[in-house]
Design a protein around this motif. Structure first.
Motif, PDB file in Angstrom:
ATOM      1  N   GLY A 179       0.790  -1.227   0.000  1.00  9.57           N
ATOM      2  CA  GLY A 179       0.000   0.000   0.000  1.00  9.57           C
ATOM      3  C   GLY A 179       0.818   1.271   0.000  1.00  9.57           C
ATOM      4  N   LYS A 180       2.068   1.192  -0.460  1.00 11.34           N
ATOM      5  CA  LYS A 180       2.916   2.380  -0.411  1.00 11.34           C
ATOM      6  C   LYS A 180       3.312   2.929  -1.772  1.00 11.34           C
ATOM      7  N   CYS A 181       3.164   2.118  -2.822  1.00  8.18           N
ATOM      8  CA  CYS A 181       3.694   2.574  -4.112  1.00  8.18           C
ATOM      9  C   CYS A 181       2.591   2.979  -5.088  1.00  8.18           C
ATOM     10  N   GLY A 182       1.384   2.471  -4.888  1.00  2.00           N
ATOM     11  CA  GLY A 182       0.276   2.876  -5.749  1.00  2.00           C
ATOM     12  C   GLY A 182       0.315   2.283  -7.142  1.00  2.00           C
ATOM     13  N   SER A 183       0.852   1.051  -7.282  1.00  3.87           N
ATOM     14  CA  SER A 183       0.951   0.446  -8.614  1.00  3.87           C
ATOM     15  C   SER A 183      -0.251  -0.424  -8.971  1.00  3.87           C
ATOM     16  N   CYS A 184      -0.808  -1.142  -7.982  1.00  2.00           N
ATOM     17  CA  CYS A 184      -1.746  -2.220  -8.300  1.00  2.00           C
ATOM     18  C   CYS A 184      -3.199  -1.761  -8.318  1.00  2.00           C
ATOM     19  N   SER A 185      -3.441  -0.564  -8.820  1.00  7.54           N
ATOM     20  CA  SER A 185      -4.795  -0.042  -8.907  1.00  7.54           C
ATOM     21  C   SER A 185      -5.609  -0.840  -9.921  1.00  7.54           C
ATOM     22  N   CYS A 189      -1.516   6.553  -7.184  1.00  8.09           N
ATOM     23  CA  CYS A 189      -2.202   5.340  -7.628  1.00  8.09           C
ATOM     24  C   CYS A 189      -3.199   5.684  -8.733  1.00  8.09           C
ATOM     25  N   PHE A 190      -3.523   6.962  -8.852  1.00  5.05           N
ATOM     26  CA  PHE A 190      -4.431   7.489  -9.880  1.00  5.05           C
ATOM     27  C   PHE A 190      -5.860   6.971  -9.752  1.00  5.05           C
ATOM     28  N   LEU A 191      -6.220   6.461  -8.569  1.00  2.00           N
ATOM     29  CA  LEU A 191      -7.611   6.048  -8.370  1.00  2.00           C
ATOM     30  C   LEU A 191      -8.539   7.255  -8.429  1.00  2.00           C
ATOM     31  N   CYS A 192      -8.056   8.405  -7.947  1.00  2.00           N
ATOM     32  CA  CYS A 192      -8.893   9.615  -7.984  1.00  2.00           C
ATOM     33  C   CYS A 192      -9.123  10.051  -9.429  1.00  2.00           C
ATOM     34  N   GLN A 193      -8.089   9.943 -10.229  1.00  2.00           N
ATOM     35  CA  GLN A 193      -8.202  10.309 -11.638  1.00  2.00           C
ATOM     36  C   GLN A 193      -9.191   9.364 -12.342  1.00  2.00           C
ATOM     37  N   ASN A 194      -9.104   8.088 -11.928  1.00  2.00           N
ATOM     38  CA  ASN A 194      -9.934   7.060 -12.549  1.00  2.00           C
ATOM     39  C   ASN A 194     -11.413   7.238 -12.209  1.00  2.00           C
ATOM     40  N   THR A 195     -11.673   7.647 -10.982  1.00  2.00           N
ATOM     41  CA  THR A 195     -13.070   7.689 -10.548  1.00  2.00           C
ATOM     42  C   THR A 195     -13.760   9.008 -10.909  1.00  2.00           C
ATOM     43  N   CYS A 196     -12.966  10.030 -11.226  1.00  2.00           N
ATOM     44  CA  CYS A 196     -13.537  11.361 -11.471  1.00  2.00           C
ATOM     45  C   CYS A 196     -14.438  11.343 -12.707  1.00  2.00           C
ATOM     46  N   GLY A 237      -7.343  16.881 -13.496  1.00  2.00           N
ATOM     47  CA  GLY A 237      -7.814  15.901 -12.522  1.00  2.00           C
ATOM     48  C   GLY A 237      -7.346  16.147 -11.102  1.00  2.00           C
ATOM     49  N   PRO A 238      -7.996  15.436 -10.143  1.00  2.00           N
ATOM     50  CA  PRO A 238      -7.733  15.662  -8.716  1.00  2.00           C
ATOM     51  C   PRO A 238      -6.262  15.517  -8.336  1.00  2.00           C
ATOM     52  N   ARG A 239      -5.562  14.539  -8.918  1.00  2.00           N
ATOM     53  CA  ARG A 239      -4.140  14.376  -8.571  1.00  2.00           C
ATOM     54  C   ARG A 239      -3.382  15.673  -8.803  1.00  2.00           C
ATOM     55  N   MET A 240      -3.682  16.340  -9.925  1.00  2.00           N
ATOM     56  CA  MET A 240      -2.946  17.567 -10.235  1.00  2.00           C
ATOM     57  C   MET A 240      -3.485  18.764  -9.443  1.00  2.00           C
ATOM     58  N   PHE A 241      -4.751  18.689  -9.027  1.00  2.00           N
ATOM     59  CA  PHE A 241      -5.261  19.786  -8.188  1.00  2.00           C
ATOM     60  C   PHE A 241      -4.567  19.786  -6.827  1.00  2.00           C
ATOM     61  N   ILE A 242      -4.336  18.583  -6.283  1.00  2.00           N
ATOM     62  CA  ILE A 242      -3.645  18.594  -4.986  1.00  2.00           C
ATOM     63  C   ILE A 242      -2.179  18.991  -5.150  1.00  2.00           C
ATOM     64  N   ARG A 243      -1.625  18.729  -6.323  1.00  2.00           N
ATOM     65  CA  ARG A 243      -0.245  19.196  -6.573  1.00  2.00           C
ATOM     66  C   ARG A 243      -0.241  20.734  -6.638  1.00  2.00           C
ATOM     67  N   ALA A 244      -1.230  21.281  -7.297  1.00  2.00           N
ATOM     68  CA  ALA A 244      -1.319  22.747  -7.369  1.00  2.00           C
ATOM     69  C   ALA A 244      -1.518  23.342  -5.976  1.00  2.00           C
ATOM     70  N   VAL A 257     -12.173   7.537  -2.716  1.00  2.00           N
ATOM     71  CA  VAL A 257     -11.348   6.398  -3.140  1.00  2.00           C
ATOM     72  C   VAL A 257      -9.880   6.532  -2.740  1.00  2.00           C
ATOM     73  N   CYS A 258      -9.489   7.674  -2.184  1.00  2.00           N
ATOM     74  CA  CYS A 258      -8.057   7.878  -1.901  1.00  2.00           C
ATOM     75  C   CYS A 258      -7.567   6.912  -0.810  1.00  2.00           C
ATOM     76  N   PRO A 259      -6.631   6.022  -1.127  1.00  2.00           N
ATOM     77  CA  PRO A 259      -6.162   5.064  -0.122  1.00  2.00           C
ATOM     78  C   PRO A 259      -5.337   5.729   0.975  1.00  2.00           C
ATOM     79  N   GLU A 260      -4.866   6.950   0.722  1.00  2.00           N
ATOM     80  CA  GLU A 260      -4.076   7.668   1.720  1.00  2.00           C
ATOM     81  C   GLU A 260      -4.944   8.569   2.593  1.00  2.00           C
ATOM     82  N   GLY A 261      -6.224   8.598   2.308  1.00  2.00           N
ATOM     83  CA  GLY A 261      -7.122   9.415   3.115  1.00  2.00           C
ATOM     84  C   GLY A 261      -6.890  10.909   2.980  1.00  2.00           C
TER      85      GLY A 261
END
Lengths: 338, 322, 252
Positions: C56-62, C147-154, C169-176, C212-216
């Motif tokens: 649950g640390k690398c986010g590969s097996c989505s 893991c891009f689950l947020c991108q996938n579910t959006c 997508g959400p991944r990039m919004f949190i980066r911003a 869906v974020c596994p990191e909460g």
């Protein structure tokens, strides 16, 4: 503790899956455990539904990090041996951590040797090389043939099964606690496995095919396993990440020796090589009584306290040359009957 | 061979995209080189993310007595003096600069009350020394360098018109061979996982940053990538390996069930009352206690009684020449 | 106790595929990824699956398990009944490469467009001083394991490929948001960039990403909504904008 765990498992008193039990459940209340070990409780509960407040854990030796690796020049990170233009950094390189790595030193190792050394070293080498070496088409063709071989073995073996056998062999025989008998057995089994690995077969096509990937990776896993087993057999002492049940003590004479693996037609060869001598300025960062644990008396004559009074005084005045100090110290020690 | 193979040319090829590989790639690109990074997983998913504890660097932020000499000593003691002294020295001296450099790339370490990088205690380190971000320090390192590489690619796009003019990442690609011209490196050969197609990168310099060998063992905390590729390809190309007998095992990792196999159980379980039992339900550690005592005595027995000449002062570490 | 589970796994490539039924042994305490691995080792050696750390640390097996975006290594088999058929399919928002592996390059392309951290010109390495309370806001977003689950579910991009060019997508919004809240980032237009170039305005805050974020990570509440609010502030009140920057510097 490690030795005790190992002995119980080898004596057939291990848990069903090759470990032993770590039991806190029968010793403390669930409330106490949850309070004292919250993240562990939650991690195991979430990942495996293992309730450490209700049942014992099955634990055993776990491979974590390899200190050994590519022998490099400490300043350029250039690989030693008969090759030029190759650099290595991080876990794949060896030497930095000696026989045992301190926690926290691996991340800083990556940064220091990755950046300052390997990256800069490789760039400098690429600048000064002049004419670029050429890739021979025949080498590429050979690499293609090697890579496609797993598809040509119709009656070949399942790479997943081979991997499992290799892993079991290494776990059982080249693990935390080693003996000459077991290491010899391991090497023999690895040789048997080698023939079978050359017959590992991939099923299906080339696109994202794990059976193919693993069939190719097995060559590497086998080679490094052979290195570990052969070097472990040769080092007749226990030190850091190498524990020999038949040679349980650390031996200052062995400290002066690095074991070097190289490959020739007949396979992996292990040879002894003198360890680079620590300069006096760094030796002097330690108290001499600590160093006795690690070093031979002869080596310690180079320490600031390794010689006679006069020799130490001379050194502090900056007037002593190492060689002179060493000789004086040797004589002084002989006088004292050491 | 009738197969058409993609052939590209670089100055430096970096095999592996964990912390070491990305550091090397950044440095080589900053030296003006054209760099290829090849990694078996997706970009940013290296095993480095598993490192939780922190990165050791004698910055002295928490205890001002810390310095490179103390760090050097701890490293040598930890390695039982089998370390290459020069590597341990370089590492101890340069680690703080490398950590501070990460801050200029945007890394956010946990802070001290004065706003400096916080440092925590860790086994074998004399002073609090590990820069950390909660328990995900490795992830922070990878992400920071991944983003630094992106920023360099953005500069290249601005200056040269393409993100990939100086750094190209070959993600999910595996190198199977180092190619040589006589005794010199000439390039690498590998395949793309996605398509299974082969590629060949010509380069005079190759940096191996391919990680470890843990997957050769049944119980390991390492990920699937750790198949010793770098070690093995170096050997095959004529390089030598050192200290291969030295492998770190954690005595208490989970062996079952598979979903947690390889996850380490902290020592604190025993500190908090946990006991070791065998299949007969017996606390077997009692049987080994005398052995343990013996081991300790033997250990001490190797030390010599301290003999000093008349008038000689007990040395202190502070008196040592730098 | 072990049992034989009914597994239905999507197999195919970019040209098409189908769900295939398998019966696979399951042991106590196993997760979906363990069972997929057993399937691979015993029945389908060429089954494509992306994985790495299995912790649950690398986010590969989505993937999608019974239609829900999940990390396979974090989905326990005992969350299903022994009779239930467990269906595993690739992420729907991204093109299939093979079997359970998708082409997630969309996310890396969006990352390339994201302006990088800009170090403060006046500070040398080692001189950075930040308060823990200030770095914590950005640290929450840096927990992201991609893991891009947020991108996938959006739903803006799920089933809507036409929105992908304009929406990061959400991944990039949190980066911003992470860079916007970074105490020492010298760039000053993070929110405007998110609004104008990343498609922040297309998000209508349904919070699917957060769920869906596994990191909460509180993607919607802590990143998207504050960014949206502050974009509005800045657009209408230049003094607020100026003040916020000055305050940030002074407090740093």
């Amino acid at each position: 503790m490690a030795r005790a765990i190992n002995s119980e498992i080898k004596a057939g008193r291990g848990s069903p899956h090759g470990g032993i039990f770590l039991d806190i459940a029968s010793r403390r209340t669930p409330e106490y455990i949850r309070k004292r070990l919250p993240s562990m409780y939650h991690q195991f509960k979430e990942l495996a539904d293992v309730d450490i407040t209700a049942e014992p854990m099955e634990i055993g030796p776990t491979c974590h990090y390899v200190m050994g690796g590519v022998e490099v020049d400490p300043d350029s990170a250039a690989a030693r041996g008969s090759i030029e233009g190759l650099f290595a950094a991080g876990e794949v390189s060896g030497g930095m951590h000696g026989s045992n790595r301190l926690g926290g030193n691996s991340l800083s190792d990556l940064l220091v040797f990755g950046r300052r050394r390997a990256g800069v070293g490789a760039a400098e080498y690429a600048t000064k090389i002049g004419e670029r070496p050429k890739v021979a088409q025949s080498d590429v063709d050979e690499a293609v043939t090697e890579a496609l071989a797993p598809f040509t073995r119709d009656s070949g073996e399942n790479p997943f099964a081979l991997q499992a056998e290799l892993q079991q062999n290494m776990n059982d025989l080249v693990g935390l606690i080693r003996t000459a008998d077991e290491l010899e057995q391991a090497i023999k089994r690895l040789q048997e496995l080698a023939a079978r690995v050359h017959n590992a077969a991939a099923t299906g096509g080339r696109a994202y095919n794990p059976s193919w990937h693993l069939a190719l990776d097995l060559r590497n896993m086998l080679l490094v396993s052979e290195c570990a087993a052969k070097a472990a057999l040769m080092r007749q002492e226990s030190r850091g990440g190498h524990t020999r049940d038949d040679f349980p003590k650390m031996d200052p004479v062995w400290r002066k020796v690095n074991l070097i693996c190289k490959l020739d037609e007949s396979g992996v060869q292990v040879v002894k090589q003198d360890i680079p001598e620590i300069p006096t300025r760094l030796l002097d960062l330690f108290e001499i009584d600590e160093l006795h644990k690690y070093m031979t008396d002869e080596e310690l004559t180079r320490h600031r306290d390794g010689g006679s009074l006069s020799d130490t005084t001379a050194a502090s005045e900056g007037g002593a040359v190492n060689g002179v100090r060493r000789e004086t110290a040797r004589l002084a020690r002989r006088r004292r009957g050491w | 061979m009738s197969e058409e193979i993609e052939r590209l040319s670089y100055d430096v090829v970096v095999v592996g995209a964990g912390g070491a590989g990305l550091s090397a790639a950044i440095a080589a690109r900053q030296a003006g080189k054209r760099v290829a990074i090849v990694c078996k997983s997706l970009f940013g998913k290296a095993h480095t993310v598993m490192a939780e504890g922190g990165a050791a660097a004698a910055m002295g932020n928490v205890n001002p007595n810390d310095n490179w000499e103390v760090h050097f000593r701890d490293t040598m003691r930890g390695g039982k003096f089998l370390n290459h002294w020069r590597m341990a020295e370089v590492h101890a001296k340069e680690a703080p600069d490398r950590i501070w450099e990460l801050e200029t790339y945007g890394a956010l370490f946990d802070r001290t009350p004065e706003g400096k990088i916080s440092q925590r205690n860790f086994g074998g380190h004399e002073y609090p020394r590990l820069a950390h971000v909660g328990d995900r320090t490795g992830l922070e390192l990878i992400r920071t360098m991944q983003q630094k590489i992106v920023s360099l690619q953005q500069e290249d796009k601005r200056d040269h018109g393409s993100y990939e003019s100086h750094i190209r990442v070959f993600a999910e690609a595996t190198i199977t061979r180092l190619l040589t011209d006589g005794n010199k490196i000439a390039g690498v050969f590998g395949y793309q996982r996605k398509t299974g197609e082969f590629f060949c990168l010509d380069a005079p310099a190759v940096v191996l940053a391919a990680g470890g060998i843990g997957k050769s063992f049944k119980v390991t905390s390492n990920s699937w990538e750790y198949t010793g590729d770098g070690h093995a390809m170096a050997l095959l190309a004529g390089a030598t390996l050192i200290n291969m007998e030295c492998i770190q095992f954690h005595p208490t990792g989970m062996v079952w069930p598979p979903s947690v196999r390889g996850i380490l159980v902290t020592e604190s379980v025993r500190g908090d009352g946990g006991v070791l039992k065998n299949s007969e339900g017996k606390r077997f550690m009692f049987n080994y206690v005398p052995e343990v005592f013996k081991a300790v005595r033997d250990h001490r027995g190797r030390g010599r009684p301290l003999v000093r000449g008349p008038g000689q002062q007990p040395a202190s570490p502070g008196a040592a020449a730098p | 106790m072990g049992y034989d589970a009914k597994l239905r796994v999507w197999r195919g490539d970019d040209e098409g595929g189908e769900l295939k039924d398998f019966t696979v042994e399951v042991n106590e305490g196993e997760v979906v990824l363990d069972v997929i691995h057993r399937l691979q080792a015993t029945q389908a050696p060429d089954l494509a699956v992306r994985w790495n750390c299995k912790a649950g640390k690398c986010g590969s097996c989505s993937a999608e398990v019974n239609g829900r975006p999940r990390l396979m290594c974090m989905t326990r088999m005992n969350t299903f009944t022994e009779q239930e058929t467990v269906t595993v399919t690739p992420l729907r928002t991204f093109p299939v490469v093979r079997d359970l592996v998708t082409d997630v390059s969309f996310n890396y392309e969006k990352a390339l467009e994201m302006p990088a951290f800009q170090p403060p010109a006046e500070l040398k390495p080692g001189e950075y001083r930040m308060a823990q309370v200030d770095v914590e806001r950005s640290q929450e977003f840096r927990k992201c394991i991609e893991c891009f689950l947020c991108q996938n579910t959006c739903h803006v991009v799920r089933d809507h490929d036409e929105n992908k060019p304009a929406f990061s997508g959400p991944r990039m919004f949190i980066r911003a948001a992470e860079l916007d809240m970074h105490p020492l980032d010298a760039a000053e237009n993070r929110k405007e960039f998110a609004q104008e170039s990343q498609g922040l305005g297309m998000c209508n805050i349904t919070k699917c990403c957060t769920e869906v974020c596994p990191e909460g990570i509180h993607i919607t509440d802590n990143a998207i909504i504050p960014m949206k609010e502050r974009v509005v502030d800045r657009k209408y009140d230049p003094l607020v904008w100026l003040g916020s920057k000055i305050f940030k510097r002074a407090g740093a």
